[in-house]
Write a protein that holds these residues in place. Structure first.
Motif, short mmCIF file in Angstrom:
data_model
loop_
_atom_site.label_atom_id
_atom_site.label_comp_id
_atom_site.label_asym_id
_atom_site.label_seq_id
_atom_site.Cartn_x
_atom_site.Cartn_y
_atom_site.Cartn_z
N ARG A 41 0.82 -1.21 0.00
CA ARG A 41 0.00 0.00 0.00
C ARG A 41 0.86 1.27 0.00
O ARG A 41 1.84 1.35 0.74
CB ARG A 41 -0.89 0.02 1.25
N TYR A 45 -3.36 7.33 0.18
CA TYR A 45 -4.16 7.04 -1.01
C TYR A 45 -5.65 7.18 -0.67
O TYR A 45 -6.03 7.31 0.50
CB TYR A 45 -3.88 5.63 -1.54
N GLU A 47 -9.33 5.16 -1.43
CA GLU A 47 -9.96 3.94 -1.96
C GLU A 47 -11.40 4.27 -2.35
O GLU A 47 -12.15 4.83 -1.55
CB GLU A 47 -9.92 2.85 -0.88
N THR A 51 -21.42 1.88 -6.17
CA THR A 51 -22.47 0.87 -6.18
C THR A 51 -23.82 1.51 -6.46
O THR A 51 -24.01 2.70 -6.20
CB THR A 51 -22.52 0.11 -4.84
N ARG A 71 -24.18 5.40 -5.53
CA ARG A 71 -23.47 5.88 -4.36
C ARG A 71 -21.99 5.61 -4.57
O ARG A 71 -21.61 4.52 -5.01
CB ARG A 71 -23.98 5.17 -3.11
N THR A 73 -18.25 5.76 -2.49
CA THR A 73 -17.61 5.94 -1.19
C THR A 73 -16.13 6.19 -1.39
O THR A 73 -15.52 5.67 -2.33
CB THR A 73 -17.79 4.70 -0.28
N ARG A 75 -12.51 6.32 0.87
CA ARG A 75 -11.77 6.18 2.13
C ARG A 75 -10.42 6.84 1.95
O ARG A 75 -9.65 6.47 1.06
CB ARG A 75 -11.62 4.71 2.54
N VAL A 77 -6.83 7.45 3.25
CA VAL A 77 -5.92 6.70 4.11
C VAL A 77 -4.56 7.37 4.14
O VAL A 77 -4.00 7.72 3.09
CB VAL A 77 -5.76 5.25 3.60
N GLU A 115 -17.55 9.83 7.84
CA GLU A 115 -16.98 9.26 9.06
C GLU A 115 -15.75 10.10 9.40
O GLU A 115 -14.96 10.43 8.50
CB GLU A 115 -16.56 7.81 8.81
N ASP A 120 -6.82 4.01 12.52
CA ASP A 120 -7.30 2.84 11.80
C ASP A 120 -6.17 1.81 11.73
O ASP A 120 -5.35 1.87 10.81
CB ASP A 120 -7.77 3.26 10.39
N TRP A 123 -2.84 3.21 11.29
CA TRP A 123 -2.82 4.26 10.29
C TRP A 123 -3.93 5.26 10.66
O TRP A 123 -4.49 5.19 11.74
CB TRP A 123 -3.09 3.69 8.89
N SER A 125 -7.59 6.99 8.90
CA SER A 125 -8.48 7.00 7.73
C SER A 125 -9.87 7.50 8.12
O SER A 125 -10.22 7.57 9.30
CB SER A 125 -8.56 5.61 7.09
N LEU A 127 -14.06 8.15 6.02
CA LEU A 127 -14.84 7.83 4.82
C LEU A 127 -15.90 8.90 4.53
O LEU A 127 -16.47 9.47 5.45
CB LEU A 127 -15.54 6.48 5.02
N SER A 129 -19.37 9.53 1.75
CA SER A 129 -20.13 8.98 0.63
C SER A 129 -20.89 10.10 -0.06
O SER A 129 -21.32 11.08 0.56
CB SER A 129 -21.05 7.85 1.09
#
Lengths: 134, 128
Positions: A41, A45, A47, A51, A71, A73, A75, A77, A115, A120, A123, A125, A127, A129
């Motif tokens: 990784r 970055y 992610e 969907t 939708r 999403t 993340r 990181v 979020e 995490d 790390w 992170s 999120l 949406s």
């Protein structure tokens, strides 16, 4: 007859827009779909997941109009910095919010939920949406 | 020849309006309770499908409650209860090692539109 956008069309348009925006950071970062994430990784970055979601555009009377809702999403990181994760979040927001993407006939993307960026697994992170309708 | 028979008068409407002011809160409370219950059922179903072997207890941690009613505001919430077994798992939004499940978002996709329409219809119903 208009061809409806596929999930791939939406994913490609989202990744292109988000990566163009991330490239404007002083140190460029990359957004990946899960299958394209490098096995080692990167230290920072984004992610991306796309969907379909239930619904679309609904008339007040209840009838559904021939549209498809999506939708995405994101993340964010970072191995070492909440600030850098927030920078990536801001670049994604700049690329999407209230924007209609090239390549897909859609409503402007709307922020849906977030979020907090936080610890995490060693790390950092968080999120977001966003949603749109094609 | 068409004739119109008037069976209601303005004073009756005024009386109805007075009743509506008190009745509306009761009706909206029950509407919100029902929406919370249905939303939670939907989210629980999505969680049952997405949680997999490692999260067998996660769907059972879902509950719904009315959290506030007063000053013209009614609020409630549903979803996993962190006090319950596996209720604190990070399934909803995922992590860097796990994709987000979005069980609550998916349930809101369904219940959000229905709830808004139901509120409108029940307010409309107060006048008849």
């Amino acid at each position: 007859m208009t061809t409806l956008a596929t999930e791939s069309d939406v994913a490609v348009a989202v990744l292109a827009a988000v990566n163009a925006s991330l490239a404007t950071l002083a140190t460029s970062r990359t957004a990946y779909s899960v299958d394209k994430l490098p096995s080692v990784r990167p230290s920072e970055y984004v992610e991306v997941g796309v969907t379909r979601r239930f619904g679309g555009q609904q008339r007040v009377g209840g009838a559904w109009i021939g549209t498809v809702a999506w939708r995405a999403t994101f993340r964010y990181v970072s191995q070492s910095s909440m600030t850098n994760a927030r920078l990536m979040r801001e670049r994604v927001r700049a690329a999407l919010e209230f924007v209609e993407l090239d390549g897909v006939d859609s409503t402007p993307w709307q922020f849906e939920t977030a979020e907090d960026i936080g610890p995490d697994d060693g790390w950092f992170s968080g999120l977001d949406s966003y949603t749109t309708t094609t | 020849m068409t004739s119109i028979k008037v069976s209601s008068h303005l004073d009756e409407l005024a009386a109805d309006m007075e009743k509506i002011a008190t009745k509306a809160e009761r009706v909206m409370l029950s509407t919100t309770r029902e929406a919370l219950k249905v939303g939670n059922m939907l989210a629980k179903d999505f969680a049952r499908a997405s949680s997999g072997r490692h999260g067998k207890l996660y769907p059972r941690s879902f509950s719904a409650e009315l959290t506030f009613a007063g000053f013209g505001l009614i609020a409630g919430e549903y979803g996993p209860d962190a006090e319950m077994p596996q209720g604190g798992m990070s399934f909803e939004w995922g992590s860097r090692n796990q994709k987000p499940h979005l069980d609550l978002n998916r349930s809101a996709d369904v219940i959000g539109g229905s709830f808004a329409r139901e509120v409108g219809e029940r307010i409309d119903g107060l006048f008849w």
